[in-house]
Design a protein around this motif. Structure first.
Motif, mmCIF file in Angstrom:
data_model
loop_
_atom_site.group_PDB
_atom_site.id
_atom_site.type_symbol
_atom_site.label_atom_id
_atom_site.label_comp_id
_atom_site.label_asym_id
_atom_site.label_seq_id
_atom_site.Cartn_x
_atom_site.Cartn_y
_atom_site.Cartn_z
ATOM 1 N N ILE A 36 -14.006 0.486 3.758
ATOM 2 C CA ILE A 36 -12.561 0.293 3.843
ATOM 3 C C ILE A 36 -12.114 -0.258 2.493
ATOM 4 C CG2 ILE A 36 -10.698 -0.897 5.047
ATOM 5 C CD1 ILE A 36 -12.678 -1.229 7.424
ATOM 6 N N THR A 37 -11.158 0.413 1.849
ATOM 7 C CA THR A 37 -10.842 0.040 0.476
ATOM 8 C C THR A 37 -9.429 0.471 0.092
ATOM 9 O OG1 THR A 37 -11.690 0.128 -1.804
ATOM 10 C CG2 THR A 37 -11.761 2.181 -0.532
ATOM 11 N N GLY A 38 -9.015 0.103 -1.130
ATOM 12 C CA GLY A 38 -7.760 0.562 -1.692
ATOM 13 C C GLY A 38 -6.684 -0.491 -1.844
ATOM 14 N N SER A 39 -6.822 -1.633 -1.150
ATOM 15 C CA SER A 39 -5.761 -2.635 -1.196
ATOM 16 C C SER A 39 -6.266 -3.971 -0.673
ATOM 17 C CB SER A 39 -4.569 -2.186 -0.354
ATOM 18 O OG SER A 39 -3.642 -3.238 -0.187
ATOM 19 N N LEU A 40 -5.921 -5.054 -1.368
ATOM 20 C CA LEU A 40 -6.223 -6.385 -0.847
ATOM 21 C C LEU A 40 -5.385 -6.688 0.387
ATOM 22 C CD1 LEU A 40 -6.631 -8.391 -4.164
ATOM 23 C CD2 LEU A 40 -8.387 -8.045 -2.430
ATOM 24 N N TYR A 41 -4.196 -6.092 0.474
ATOM 25 C CA TYR A 41 -3.388 -6.275 1.688
ATOM 26 C C TYR A 41 -4.096 -5.655 2.891
ATOM 27 C CZ TYR A 41 0.494 -7.690 -1.306
ATOM 28 O OH TYR A 41 1.287 -8.339 -2.209
ATOM 29 N N TYR A 91 -7.505 -22.659 -7.758
ATOM 30 C CA TYR A 91 -6.250 -21.952 -7.474
ATOM 31 C C TYR A 91 -6.470 -20.469 -7.713
ATOM 32 C CZ TYR A 91 -1.231 -20.842 -7.490
ATOM 33 O OH TYR A 91 0.005 -20.329 -7.197
ATOM 34 N N THR A 92 -6.291 -19.651 -6.671
ATOM 35 C CA THR A 92 -6.482 -18.204 -6.764
ATOM 36 C C THR A 92 -5.339 -17.494 -6.047
ATOM 37 O OG1 THR A 92 -7.867 -18.222 -4.775
ATOM 38 C CG2 THR A 92 -9.007 -18.327 -6.899
ATOM 39 N N SER A 93 -5.227 -16.199 -6.295
ATOM 40 C CA SER A 93 -4.235 -15.386 -5.585
ATOM 41 C C SER A 93 -4.665 -13.919 -5.690
ATOM 42 C CB SER A 93 -2.837 -15.578 -6.197
ATOM 43 O OG SER A 93 -2.831 -15.187 -7.569
ATOM 44 N N PRO A 94 -4.195 -13.062 -4.756
ATOM 45 C CA PRO A 94 -3.409 -13.419 -3.576
ATOM 46 C C PRO A 94 -4.326 -13.937 -2.473
ATOM 47 C CG PRO A 94 -3.819 -11.076 -3.558
ATOM 48 C CD PRO A 94 -4.444 -11.603 -4.828
ATOM 49 N N HIS A 95 -3.745 -14.369 -1.374
ATOM 50 C CA HIS A 95 -4.552 -14.719 -0.215
ATOM 51 C C HIS A 95 -4.788 -13.461 0.620
ATOM 52 C CE1 HIS A 95 -0.363 -15.023 1.166
ATOM 53 N NE2 HIS A 95 -0.816 -14.688 2.368
ATOM 54 N N LEU A 96 -5.772 -13.525 1.486
ATOM 55 C CA LEU A 96 -6.086 -12.381 2.340
ATOM 56 C C LEU A 96 -5.534 -12.549 3.746
ATOM 57 C CD1 LEU A 96 -9.773 -11.739 1.216
ATOM 58 C CD2 LEU A 96 -7.759 -10.400 0.619
ATOM 59 N N VAL A 97 -5.726 -13.728 4.330
ATOM 60 C CA VAL A 97 -5.292 -13.962 5.713
ATOM 61 C C VAL A 97 -4.278 -15.098 5.791
ATOM 62 C CG1 VAL A 97 -6.046 -14.527 8.056
ATOM 63 C CG2 VAL A 97 -7.492 -13.096 6.595
ATOM 64 N N GLU A 104 -23.058 1.596 8.794
ATOM 65 C CA GLU A 104 -22.731 0.431 7.981
ATOM 66 C C GLU A 104 -21.229 0.382 7.742
ATOM 67 O OE1 GLU A 104 -26.809 0.431 5.223
ATOM 68 O OE2 GLU A 104 -24.832 0.434 4.286
ATOM 69 N N LEU A 105 -20.682 -0.846 7.739
ATOM 70 C CA LEU A 105 -19.261 -1.026 7.467
ATOM 71 C C LEU A 105 -19.096 -2.025 6.324
ATOM 72 C CD1 LEU A 105 -16.331 -0.401 8.257
ATOM 73 C CD2 LEU A 105 -16.448 -2.335 9.855
ATOM 74 N N TRP A 106 -18.408 -1.580 5.260
ATOM 75 C CA TRP A 106 -18.186 -2.405 4.080
ATOM 76 C C TRP A 106 -16.689 -2.532 3.839
ATOM 77 C CZ3 TRP A 106 -22.224 -4.337 0.885
ATOM 78 C CH2 TRP A 106 -23.514 -3.934 1.260
ATOM 79 N N LEU A 107 -16.319 -3.612 3.131
ATOM 80 C CA LEU A 107 -14.912 -3.878 2.840
ATOM 81 C C LEU A 107 -14.771 -4.279 1.379
ATOM 82 C CD1 LEU A 107 -11.982 -4.356 3.953
ATOM 83 C CD2 LEU A 107 -12.681 -6.736 4.355
ATOM 84 N N ASP A 108 -13.835 -3.644 0.672
ATOM 85 C CA ASP A 108 -13.564 -4.032 -0.710
ATOM 86 C C ASP A 108 -12.084 -3.813 -1.011
ATOM 87 O OD1 ASP A 108 -15.238 -4.590 -3.454
ATOM 88 O OD2 ASP A 108 -13.400 -3.471 -3.834
ATOM 89 N N GLY A 109 -11.480 -4.806 -1.672
ATOM 90 C CA GLY A 109 -10.055 -4.743 -1.970
ATOM 91 C C GLY A 109 -9.718 -4.054 -3.274
ATOM 92 N N LEU A 126 -14.763 7.050 3.225
ATOM 93 C CA LEU A 126 -13.815 6.050 2.764
ATOM 94 C C LEU A 126 -12.629 5.977 3.713
ATOM 95 C CD1 LEU A 126 -13.584 6.865 -1.065
ATOM 96 C CD2 LEU A 126 -15.172 5.311 0.086
ATOM 97 N N VAL A 127 -12.274 4.781 4.134
ATOM 98 C CA VAL A 127 -11.030 4.536 4.858
ATOM 99 C C VAL A 127 -10.106 3.854 3.859
ATOM 100 C CG1 VAL A 127 -9.928 3.372 6.794
ATOM 101 C CG2 VAL A 127 -12.233 4.337 7.063
ATOM 102 N N VAL A 128 -9.028 4.526 3.487
ATOM 103 C CA VAL A 128 -8.232 4.121 2.322
ATOM 104 C C VAL A 128 -6.774 3.876 2.699
ATOM 105 C CG1 VAL A 128 -7.442 4.792 0.010
ATOM 106 C CG2 VAL A 128 -9.722 5.465 0.793
ATOM 107 N N GLY A 129 -6.260 2.734 2.257
ATOM 108 C CA GLY A 129 -4.832 2.449 2.281
ATOM 109 C C GLY A 129 -4.463 1.844 0.944
#
Length: 413
Positions: A394-399, A48-54, A285-290, A317-320
């Protein structure tokens, strides 16, 4: 929670043995390592984990022969409908009723162990209804959700330490002295034996391997699959946990297989295939981190610095971010490392306007601009004629990470 669980016939009393995991950063990765090692040992594992991504289904993984699977739509719908009917309109939060549904599902299916991740804090979290877990785990504690947990490390640590149970072993990742002192006081009150990272067990990176050591000896292990130096501590926390539970014996080979096969999306994940990945030209290179809090940013910046030592590239950095996060504290970690910030909106009511992200980045000395979409941001990042081609994170939010993974379409979650 007690009210609805009573109406459900107390599924929390009919669970397989529970490992309860709290912390600010690293909970999900530690759970991923635990699951991978246990499954490599042949154990059936609920998660059991949270939040979900998709998809919401990501939160509930049910044990199946040979591996686990995400809960199916029909079974999830049935459990939620049962909870809704028995709750009978009484006040309840989204996380409470969905946790009740998860516990109901876990009680319906046999498994050897349940990995139960705290949603927020610990002491008052909806998951903190299991009276006798076989172990509790606290990963790295830092500032996040101060509006709920308090504005000092001591107050936040008090909430996290609320999952400790009388005489139940507690495995503690390396902590600040302030956080550790709080945990030690709570453990002493409960006579809960502690296994503390840096004291009772250590993990050390050495070239292309990881050295784990505790009172039972030394293990030479491969580098974890999840990228970043912070993942060594998360892997070490998982190993220390399992070596503290005689009822779940794991072999060294299963540990090696587990840490080299564990997956956890949007944690320094390199995107090489899919619709979003294809927007980046060959060579970049393209990386993703929440990551979304200052300590999470520090861990990601450390991982990027390691990448830069191996293969130096301009970093963009692409940040939201959400408005309740410490954007300046997060971005400060990248001052001197990032050549530019491109701010994008997050599709949430509580999103921080991208114009404000730009102002914050410029204030700390990082050139910044904003774009209205991820497509425009990636086009801006790759049209600068940088040599060598840039490394884009791409970073800054799990949403935001969830939006990217959904748009990317590969791999599916």
């Amino acid at each position: 929670m007690r009210r609805i669980l009573d109406r459900l016939g107390h599924p929390e009393r009919r669970l397989p043995p529970v490992i309860h995991v709290a912390g600010t950063n690293g909970k999900g990765s530690t759970v991923a390592f635990l699951r991978a090692i246990l499954e490599a040992s042949g154990f059936g594992v609920h998660v059991y984990t949270s939040p979900h991504l998709v998809r919401f289904n990501e939160r509930i993984r049910l044990a199946r022969p040979g591996d686990g699977v995400l809960v199916g739509d029909d079974e999830l719908s049935d459990a939620l409908a049962t909870c809704e009917r028995l709750n009978a309109g009484d006040p309840i939060t989204f996380f409470e009723i969905t946790t009740a549904a998860a516990l109901l599902l876990f009680a319906r299916h046999p498994a050897d162990v349940l990995l139960l991740e705290v949603g927020l804090g610990g002491r008052l979290d909806a998951t903190n209804v299991v009276d006798r877990p076989i172990a509790t785990v606290i990963t790295s504690i830092s500032y996040d959700h101060q509006e709920f947990l308090g504005d000092t490390i001591e107050l936040i640590a008090t909430e996290k330490a609320g999952i400790l149970k009388p005489t139940v072993p507690a495995i503690i990742a390396p902590q600040s002295p302030a956080a550790l002192a709080v945990i030690q006081r709570q453990a002493a009150r409960l006579c809960a034996p502690l296994r503390i990272g840096g004291k009772h067990w250590t993990v050390t990176p050495e070239l292309d391997r990881m050295i784990f050591q505790d009172g039972n000896g030394i293990m030479e292990l491969p580098v974890p699959r999840l990228f970043g130096r912070h993942q060594f501590d998360n892997a070490g926390t998982a190993i220390a946990t399992l070596r503290s539970i005689p009822a779940l014996p794991v072999q060294d080979m299963a540990v090696k297989l587990g840490i080299t096969s564990a997956e956890w999306p949007a944690r320094m994940q390199r995107l090489v295939r899919g619709r979003i990945a294809e927007m980046v030209p060959h060579g970049a290179e393209l990386w993703l981190d929440g990551g979304h809090n200052p300590d999470g940013g520090r861990a990601v910046a450390g991982a990027l610095a390691d990448l830069d030592r191996r293969d130096a590239r301009p970093l963009i950095l692409v940040v939201g971010m959400l408005a309740n996060k410490d954007c300046q504290g997060f971005l400060m970690n990248f001052a001197g490392l990032a050549s530019a910030v491109i701010a994008v909106p997050v599709q949430q009511d509580t999103a921080l306007p991208s114009e404000e992200i730009v102002q914050i980045a410029r204030r700390i000395g990082i050139p910044a601009e904003n774009r209205d979409s991820m497509v425009e941001a990636l086009a801006a990042a790759t049209s600068r004629g940088l040599v060598p081609a840039p490394r884009i994170l791409i970073t800054g939010s799990l949403y935001l990470a969830g939006e990217v993974l959904a748009a990317n379409g590969f791999p599916s979650i």
